[in-house]
Design a protein around this motif. Structure first.
Motif, PDB file in Angstrom:
ATOM      1  N   VAL A  77       7.784  -1.279  -5.270  1.00 15.79           N
ATOM      2  CA  VAL A  77       7.065  -0.699  -4.630  1.00 15.79           C
ATOM      3  C   VAL A  77       6.857  -1.619  -3.409  1.00 15.79           C
ATOM      4  CG1 VAL A  77       6.345   1.309  -6.203  1.00 15.79           C
ATOM      5  CG2 VAL A  77       5.131  -1.189  -5.823  1.00 15.79           C
ATOM      6  N   ALA A  78       6.319  -0.927  -2.381  1.00 18.37           N
ATOM      7  CA  ALA A  78       5.953  -1.722  -1.106  1.00 18.37           C
ATOM      8  C   ALA A  78       4.593  -2.271  -0.968  1.00 18.37           C
ATOM      9  CB  ALA A  78       6.209  -0.756   0.202  1.00 18.37           C
ATOM     10  N   SER A  79       3.678  -1.821  -1.868  1.00 12.62           N
ATOM     11  CA  SER A  79       2.513  -2.432  -2.202  1.00 12.62           C
ATOM     12  C   SER A  79       1.948  -1.696  -3.413  1.00 12.62           C
ATOM     13  CB  SER A  79       1.634  -1.973  -1.051  1.00 12.62           C
ATOM     14  OG  SER A  79       1.213  -0.726  -0.673  1.00 12.62           O
ATOM     15  N   LEU A  80       0.828  -2.223  -4.026  1.00 11.85           N
ATOM     16  CA  LEU A  80      -0.100  -1.824  -4.784  1.00 11.85           C
ATOM     17  C   LEU A  80      -1.544  -1.970  -4.610  1.00 11.85           C
ATOM     18  CD1 LEU A  80       2.059  -3.046  -8.153  1.00 11.85           C
ATOM     19  CD2 LEU A  80       1.629  -0.580  -7.476  1.00 11.85           C
ATOM     20  N   PRO A  81      -2.252  -1.164  -5.323  1.00 15.11           N
ATOM     21  CA  PRO A  81      -4.050  -1.312  -5.081  1.00 15.11           C
ATOM     22  C   PRO A  81      -4.455  -2.783  -5.327  1.00 15.11           C
ATOM     23  CG  PRO A  81      -3.508   0.469  -6.528  1.00 15.11           C
ATOM     24  CD  PRO A  81      -2.004  -0.301  -6.209  1.00 15.11           C
ATOM     25  N   LEU A  82      -5.184  -3.155  -4.669  1.00 16.99           N
ATOM     26  CA  LEU A  82      -5.706  -4.584  -4.345  1.00 16.99           C
ATOM     27  C   LEU A  82      -4.655  -5.713  -4.320  1.00 16.99           C
ATOM     28  CD1 LEU A  82      -8.598  -3.656  -7.240  1.00 16.99           C
ATOM     29  CD2 LEU A  82      -8.755  -3.503  -4.509  1.00 16.99           C
ATOM     30  N   ASN A  83      -3.563  -5.552  -3.842  1.00 16.69           N
ATOM     31  CA  ASN A  83      -2.661  -6.431  -3.771  1.00 16.69           C
ATOM     32  C   ASN A  83      -2.029  -6.914  -5.186  1.00 16.69           C
ATOM     33  OD1 ASN A  83      -0.468  -7.807  -2.167  1.00 16.69           O
ATOM     34  ND2 ASN A  83      -1.823  -9.687  -2.281  1.00 16.69           N
ATOM     35  N   SER A  84      -2.055  -6.103  -6.207  1.00 18.07           N
ATOM     36  CA  SER A  84      -1.808  -6.568  -7.652  1.00 18.07           C
ATOM     37  C   SER A  84      -0.184  -6.695  -7.611  1.00 18.07           C
ATOM     38  CB  SER A  84      -2.089  -5.147  -8.526  1.00 18.07           C
ATOM     39  OG  SER A  84      -1.550  -5.470  -9.686  1.00 18.07           O
ATOM     40  N   MET A  85       0.364  -7.564  -8.552  1.00 17.94           N
ATOM     41  CA  MET A  85       1.628  -7.828  -8.444  1.00 17.94           C
ATOM     42  C   MET A  85       2.291  -6.529  -9.221  1.00 17.94           C
ATOM     43  SD  MET A  85       2.617 -11.793  -9.470  1.00 17.94           S
ATOM     44  CE  MET A  85       3.147 -12.830  -8.440  1.00 17.94           C
ATOM     45  N   THR A  86       1.637  -6.080 -10.221  1.00 14.50           N
ATOM     46  CA  THR A  86       2.177  -4.894 -11.035  1.00 14.50           C
ATOM     47  C   THR A  86       1.066  -4.044 -11.441  1.00 14.50           C
ATOM     48  OG1 THR A  86       1.680  -6.342 -13.029  1.00 14.50           O
ATOM     49  CG2 THR A  86       3.700  -6.692 -12.233  1.00 14.50           C
TER      50      THR A  86
END
Length: 151
Positions: free
Chosen positions: A132-141
């Protein structure tokens, strides 16, 4: 028995993370638990952040493993006894990837492998692993789960 296995692996289950938005961490319906997406949080902080690429693949694998540990923590908070897990039904794994990264399954495998190691045959599950292009709080996974339990 399951908690003894977790302890033998040197894992200490953290306090389950609180939701980062307007949702509940677990919904129980019938004998299924629907566990909201878990990110690699520990002590209220995201411990693995940023985009995943070939250069930080091993760090991202640790991130996925931490997501699985948080899933287990949510199960424990909801049902109290991890021996009530009769089946890990499904994982949905999301990897905060650079555009040309294509090894998402290698990342999410670390969550899948841990669940199998802890729960044995009950830990085998269906799964998706997507970039995915991004995740909440810049999480890796981020990984969510569907888990079957017995009462």
């Amino acid at each position: 028995m399951i908690e003894e296995k977790i302890e033998s692996l040197g894992i200490k289950l953290p306090t389950p993370p609180t939701p980062a938005g307007s949702y509940v961490p677990v919904i129980k319906t019938g004998n299924l638990l629907f566990i909201s997406g878990q990110i690699p949080m520990e002590d209220g902080k995201v411990i693995f952040t940023g985009k995943v690429s070939d250069e930080n693949l091993e760090i991202a694998q640790k991130s996925a493993r931490m997501c699985a540990i948080n899933i287990i923590s949510q199960i424990k908070r909801e049902v109290g006894d991890l021996d009530k897990v009769s089946k890990i039904v499904r994982l949905s794994g999301f990897v905060n990837s650079v555009p040309d990264f294509t090894q998402q399954p290698k990342i999410i495998n670390h969550a899948s492998d841990l669940l199998f190691e802890i729960f044995g045959e009950k830990g085998k599950h269906s799964r998706i692993a997507v970039g995915v292009a991004s995740l909440p709080l810049n999480s890796m996974t981020e990984i969510d789960a569907i888990v079957e339990i017995t009462d």
